[in-house]
Design a protein around this motif. Structure first.
Motif, short mmCIF file in Angstrom:
data_model
loop_
_atom_site.label_atom_id
_atom_site.label_comp_id
_atom_site.label_asym_id
_atom_site.label_seq_id
_atom_site.Cartn_x
_atom_site.Cartn_y
_atom_site.Cartn_z
N VAL A 1 1.32 -2.22 2.20
CA VAL A 1 2.45 -2.14 0.96
C VAL A 1 1.80 -3.52 0.95
O VAL A 1 1.96 -4.73 0.21
CB VAL A 1 3.67 -2.36 0.91
CG1 VAL A 1 4.78 -3.42 0.10
CG2 VAL A 1 3.50 -0.57 0.78
N GLU A 2 2.14 -4.23 2.47
CA GLU A 2 1.75 -5.41 2.69
C GLU A 2 0.49 -6.24 2.46
O GLU A 2 0.29 -7.75 1.90
CB GLU A 2 2.08 -5.89 4.29
CG GLU A 2 3.90 -5.52 4.39
CD GLU A 2 3.64 -6.16 6.31
OE1 GLU A 2 2.82 -5.82 6.89
OE2 GLU A 2 4.88 -5.62 6.93
N ALA A 3 -0.41 -5.50 2.53
CA ALA A 3 -2.41 -5.84 1.99
C ALA A 3 -2.23 -6.45 0.51
O ALA A 3 -2.42 -6.65 0.34
CB ALA A 3 -2.16 -4.59 2.50
N ARG A 48 -8.98 -3.90 4.06
CA ARG A 48 -7.20 -4.69 4.87
C ARG A 48 -6.81 -4.10 6.08
O ARG A 48 -6.73 -4.97 6.51
CB ARG A 48 -6.86 -5.53 4.07
CG ARG A 48 -7.44 -6.49 3.04
CD ARG A 48 -6.02 -7.97 2.34
NE ARG A 48 -6.82 -8.62 1.69
CZ ARG A 48 -6.53 -9.62 1.17
NH1 ARG A 48 -5.67 -10.36 1.64
NH2 ARG A 48 -7.11 -11.30 0.65
N VAL A 49 -6.66 -3.15 5.39
CA VAL A 49 -5.81 -1.84 6.70
C VAL A 49 -6.67 -1.15 6.68
O VAL A 49 -6.41 -0.57 7.82
CB VAL A 49 -4.70 -1.07 5.69
CG1 VAL A 49 -3.85 -2.49 5.40
CG2 VAL A 49 -5.44 -0.41 4.36
N GLY A 77 3.37 7.22 10.17
CA GLY A 77 3.20 7.23 8.57
C GLY A 77 3.81 6.23 7.97
O GLY A 77 3.15 5.21 6.88
N LEU A 78 4.55 5.95 8.07
CA LEU A 78 5.76 4.87 7.09
C LEU A 78 5.08 3.67 7.74
O LEU A 78 5.15 2.80 7.18
CB LEU A 78 7.05 5.06 8.18
CG LEU A 78 7.88 6.23 7.74
CD1 LEU A 78 9.51 5.74 8.10
CD2 LEU A 78 8.31 5.93 6.17
N GLU A 79 5.08 3.25 8.71
CA GLU A 79 4.03 1.98 9.57
C GLU A 79 2.97 2.12 9.10
O GLU A 79 2.70 0.82 7.82
CB GLU A 79 4.02 1.84 11.02
CG GLU A 79 5.06 1.89 12.30
CD GLU A 79 4.81 1.96 13.14
OE1 GLU A 79 3.63 2.52 13.53
OE2 GLU A 79 6.05 1.95 14.01
N ARG A 80 2.64 3.08 8.27
CA ARG A 80 1.10 2.98 7.40
C ARG A 80 1.24 2.33 6.24
O ARG A 80 0.04 1.50 5.80
CB ARG A 80 -0.01 4.26 7.31
CG ARG A 80 -1.40 4.33 7.21
CD ARG A 80 -2.52 5.11 7.27
NE ARG A 80 -2.41 4.86 9.07
CZ ARG A 80 -3.53 5.72 9.42
NH1 ARG A 80 -3.52 7.14 8.43
NH2 ARG A 80 -4.20 5.25 10.68
N ALA A 118 -9.32 6.98 -0.89
CA ALA A 118 -8.70 7.63 -1.60
C ALA A 118 -7.39 7.88 -0.25
O ALA A 118 -6.43 8.51 -0.60
CB ALA A 118 -9.74 8.29 -0.22
N SER A 119 -7.21 7.28 0.80
CA SER A 119 -5.95 7.25 1.46
C SER A 119 -5.03 6.43 0.51
O SER A 119 -3.91 7.15 0.87
CB SER A 119 -6.36 6.76 2.63
OG SER A 119 -7.18 7.43 3.86
N LEU A 120 -5.61 5.43 -0.07
CA LEU A 120 -4.42 4.94 -0.38
C LEU A 120 -3.70 5.67 -1.85
O LEU A 120 -2.57 6.01 -2.17
CB LEU A 120 -4.87 3.69 -1.23
CG LEU A 120 -5.23 2.15 -0.29
CD1 LEU A 120 -5.69 2.63 0.86
CD2 LEU A 120 -5.44 1.22 -1.13
N VAL A 121 -4.40 6.84 -2.59
CA VAL A 121 -4.03 7.53 -3.20
C VAL A 121 -3.66 8.25 -3.41
O VAL A 121 -2.14 8.70 -3.88
CB VAL A 121 -5.40 7.72 -4.38
CG1 VAL A 121 -5.12 8.90 -5.16
CG2 VAL A 121 -6.12 6.52 -4.72
N GLN A 122 -3.60 8.51 -1.56
CA GLN A 122 -2.78 10.01 -1.50
C GLN A 122 -1.13 9.04 -1.20
O GLN A 122 -0.14 10.12 -1.41
CB GLN A 122 -3.55 10.43 0.04
CG GLN A 122 -2.63 11.61 0.25
CD GLN A 122 -3.55 11.94 2.13
OE1 GLN A 122 -4.30 11.32 2.51
NE2 GLN A 122 -2.66 13.24 2.97
#
Length: 210
Positions: free
Chosen positions: A26-28, A49-50, A18-21, A55-59
């Motif tokens: 953040v890098e993207a 890009r990832v 989860g931290l790596e994702r 929806a996952s980004l919002v999560q």
């Protein structure tokens, strides 16, 4: 069978993933915001890009603004500190050369900061408080060290108004050189900035009241 020693280890896999994702997002986002700005970037463009859904980004971050704040925090951790904490007066001011040398190898961070700085001129931009506080902090820090140089006799006397003016001009030139370098990578950003520092310090030592 899971032993007591194995239990904490079992939680590390998903947590680390989860931290790596999160870091990948953040890098993207940093890349997207640097390329097209905050207003031009979209959650969908970042998620593509990832390989995740919007929806996952919002999560992870709650909103596009929340993602921007994560990007700014990351920039604050990665960016080179202005001046050396171990130096004072002109020695500290001269050490800002190291910042430009650092920036030479971190083009993406410079691009992001200058892009957001331009966009943050709009009062409603979410990065405006961060950018404003950043300038307040570096102008105040520069002014403190220039006063130290005056008190130590390293330069001729300057009034408070003159010190603030010199601080603002110094960083205006720094940002301007970096902007020219982003547009034209052949610009000798380090050499030009070194000359700027040398000429500025020389002018303070030759200062004369009108």
């Amino acid at each position: 069978m899971t032993t007591r020693d194995d239990a904490p280890r079992a939680k590390r896999g998903p947590y680390r993933k989860g931290l790596e994702r999160r870091q990948g997002i953040v890098e993207a986002a940093t890349q997207v915001f640097a390329e097209v700005g905050y207003n031009g970037g979209s959650l969908r463009g970042i998620s593509d890009r990832v390989g995740l859904s919007s929806a996952s980004l919002v999560q992870y971050f709650g909103s596009k603004e929340g993602l921007l704040m994560a990007v700014l925090r990351e920039w604050g951790q990665q960016s080179h500190t202005i001046g050396s904490r171990d130096l004072r007066g002109l020695a500290w001011i001269g050490s800002i050369r190291d910042v430009m040398r650092y920036n030479l190898h971190h083009r993406g961070l410079v691009d992001l900061l200058l892009t957001l700085t331009t966009e943050a001129s709009h009062p409603a931009h979410p990065a405006r408080p961060f950018i404003r506080e950043r300038y307040i902090a570096i102008i105040a820090e520069f002014g403190r060290h220039l006063r130290e140089a005056v008190d130590a006799g390293e330069v001729l006397p300057l009034t408070d108004a003159e010190i603030e003016r010199e601080a603002r001009l110094f960083f205006a030139v720094m940002d301007g050189i970096e902007l020219q370098w982003l547009i034209d990578p052949s610009v000798d950003v380090v050499g030009l900035f070194d000359q700027h520092v040398d000429q500025t310090i020389k002018s303070w030592r030759q200062w004369r009241k009108p």
